[in-house]
Design a protein around this motif. Structure first.
Motif, PDB file in Angstrom:
ATOM      1  N   GLU A  60      35.761  94.846 -21.774  1.00  0.00           N
ATOM      2  CA  GLU A  60      34.572  94.268 -21.137  1.00  0.00           C
ATOM      3  C   GLU A  60      33.366  94.881 -21.833  1.00  0.00           C
ATOM      4  OE1 GLU A  60      32.799  91.776 -18.073  1.00  0.00           O
ATOM      5  OE2 GLU A  60      34.889  92.052 -18.688  1.00  0.00           O
ATOM      6  N   LEU A  61      32.600  94.070 -22.525  1.00  0.00           N
ATOM      7  CA  LEU A  61      31.501  94.598 -23.330  1.00  0.00           C
ATOM      8  C   LEU A  61      30.361  95.066 -22.435  1.00  0.00           C
ATOM      9  CD1 LEU A  61      31.402  91.957 -26.200  1.00  0.00           C
ATOM     10  CD2 LEU A  61      32.521  94.192 -26.176  1.00  0.00           C
ATOM     11  N   PRO A  62      29.781  96.214 -22.742  1.00  0.00           N
ATOM     12  CA  PRO A  62      28.668  96.719 -21.927  1.00  0.00           C
ATOM     13  C   PRO A  62      27.398  95.907 -22.156  1.00  0.00           C
ATOM     14  CG  PRO A  62      28.996  98.123 -23.840  1.00  0.00           C
ATOM     15  CD  PRO A  62      30.122  97.126 -23.845  1.00  0.00           C
ATOM     16  N   GLY A  63      26.496  95.991 -21.220  1.00  0.00           N
ATOM     17  CA  GLY A  63      25.217  95.301 -21.353  1.00  0.00           C
ATOM     18  C   GLY A  63      25.208  93.955 -20.666  1.00  0.00           C
ATOM     19  N   ARG A  64      24.041  93.342 -20.711  1.00  0.00           N
ATOM     20  CA  ARG A  64      23.841  92.051 -20.058  1.00  0.00           C
ATOM     21  C   ARG A  64      24.206  90.908 -20.986  1.00  0.00           C
ATOM     22  NH1 ARG A  64      17.808  91.998 -17.870  1.00  0.00           N
ATOM     23  NH2 ARG A  64      18.577  89.976 -17.102  1.00  0.00           N
ATOM     24  N   LYS A  65      24.488  89.765 -20.401  1.00  0.00           N
ATOM     25  CA  LYS A  65      24.732  88.564 -21.189  1.00  0.00           C
ATOM     26  C   LYS A  65      23.432  88.154 -21.882  1.00  0.00           C
ATOM     27  CE  LYS A  65      28.497  86.836 -18.297  1.00  0.00           C
ATOM     28  NZ  LYS A  65      28.981  85.705 -17.475  1.00  0.00           N
ATOM     29  N   PRO A  66      23.484  87.525 -23.047  1.00  0.00           N
ATOM     30  CA  PRO A  66      24.658  86.880 -23.651  1.00  0.00           C
ATOM     31  C   PRO A  66      25.542  87.786 -24.505  1.00  0.00           C
ATOM     32  CG  PRO A  66      22.737  86.401 -24.960  1.00  0.00           C
ATOM     33  CD  PRO A  66      22.247  87.203 -23.784  1.00  0.00           C
TER      34      PRO A  66
END
Length: 244
Positions: A60-66
């Motif tokens: 699960e990649l950190p940070g906000r989308k996109p």
């Protein structure tokens, strides 16, 4: 190498025809330099269940989308993780029986490309992961570079338009009160050097197409015959005649 099939619109048929003619050359070249650190695209892969289950869990990649959240371009990441686990990943260009359909319109292509752009840029958070093979990292960097070089090409074209305007007495940079004027800088360069840059660029772009039509390339005879048929028909009735 998946074959593009079932094209119904002129746009889809163009992609299908291009894939049939140029796809084999690209596939064999990619397979050569990828070696045992290859990728796969989408569903066009045969994967050992054990290798996938043990190694290909997506982060699960950190940070906000996109750019955060679920990995969109998962295939590159899965292949890199499987290779990191000690398994080989090969492209086998001479196997047949893998098919996919292309976007029917330019709008559909842009929608797909936007998704691919987001997925490739997400790889910036994966490329530095520990244990990845350096070629797997190169794959991701090339994918990221595809979408960084596109605006550079656009800027290059705009500068090319600005240079003859300056020769005609229209200084776009001065009209827009710009401090930096790349067209002014490029106009002062050696013209012979600029010509050689153009020749090299055209060679890089057109060489794969010439290789695809050579007698030694895969499916060269079929591709040449298809081009000849299309040329004859286009002269008569301007209708596409590419066949699946």
């Amino acid at each position: 190498m998946p074959a593009v099939v079932n094209g119904r619109t002129a746009f889809a048929r163009m992609q299908q025809f291009g894939g049939r003619v140029y796809g084999p050359v690209m596939a064999y070249g990619v397979a050569w330099w990828h070696g045992a650190e290859s990728n796969y695209w989408g569903h066009n892969a045969v994967i050992r269940t054990r290798a996938f289950a043990e190694q290909a869990g997506l982060p699960e990649l950190p940070g906000r989308k996109p750019f955060g959240g679920h990995v969109l371009s998962h295939d590159f990441v899965e292949a890199a993780l499987i290779r990191r686990g000690g398994w080989a990943c090969h492209m086998v260009p001479y196997l047949h029986g893998s098919y996919e359909e292309g976007p029917p319109t330019l709008t559909d292509l842009l929608i797909r490309d936007r998704r691919w752009c987001q997925g490739n840029l997400q790889h910036a958070k994966v490329v530095s992961a520990s244990g990845l093979h350096w070629i797997s990292r190169v794959h991701m960097l090339i994918g990221i570079g595809h979408y960084f070089t596109a605006p550079m090409w656009a800027m290059l074209m705009l500068i090319g338009v600005a240079i003859p305007l300056i020769h005609g007495g229209i200084d776009v940079a001065q009209e827009l009160h710009l401090q930096l004027a790349p067209a002014q800088y490029w106009r002062g360069l050696d013209q012979d050097g600029v010509v050689w840059v153009f020749v090299l660029t055209m060679a890089v772009l057109l060489a794969p197409k010439a290789m695809a039509m050579s007698p030694c390339s895969p499916r060269a005879t079929n591709a040449s015959a298809a081009v000849a048929r299309c040329e004859r028909w286009s002269r008569c009735c301007w209708k596409p005649c590419w066949r699946r």
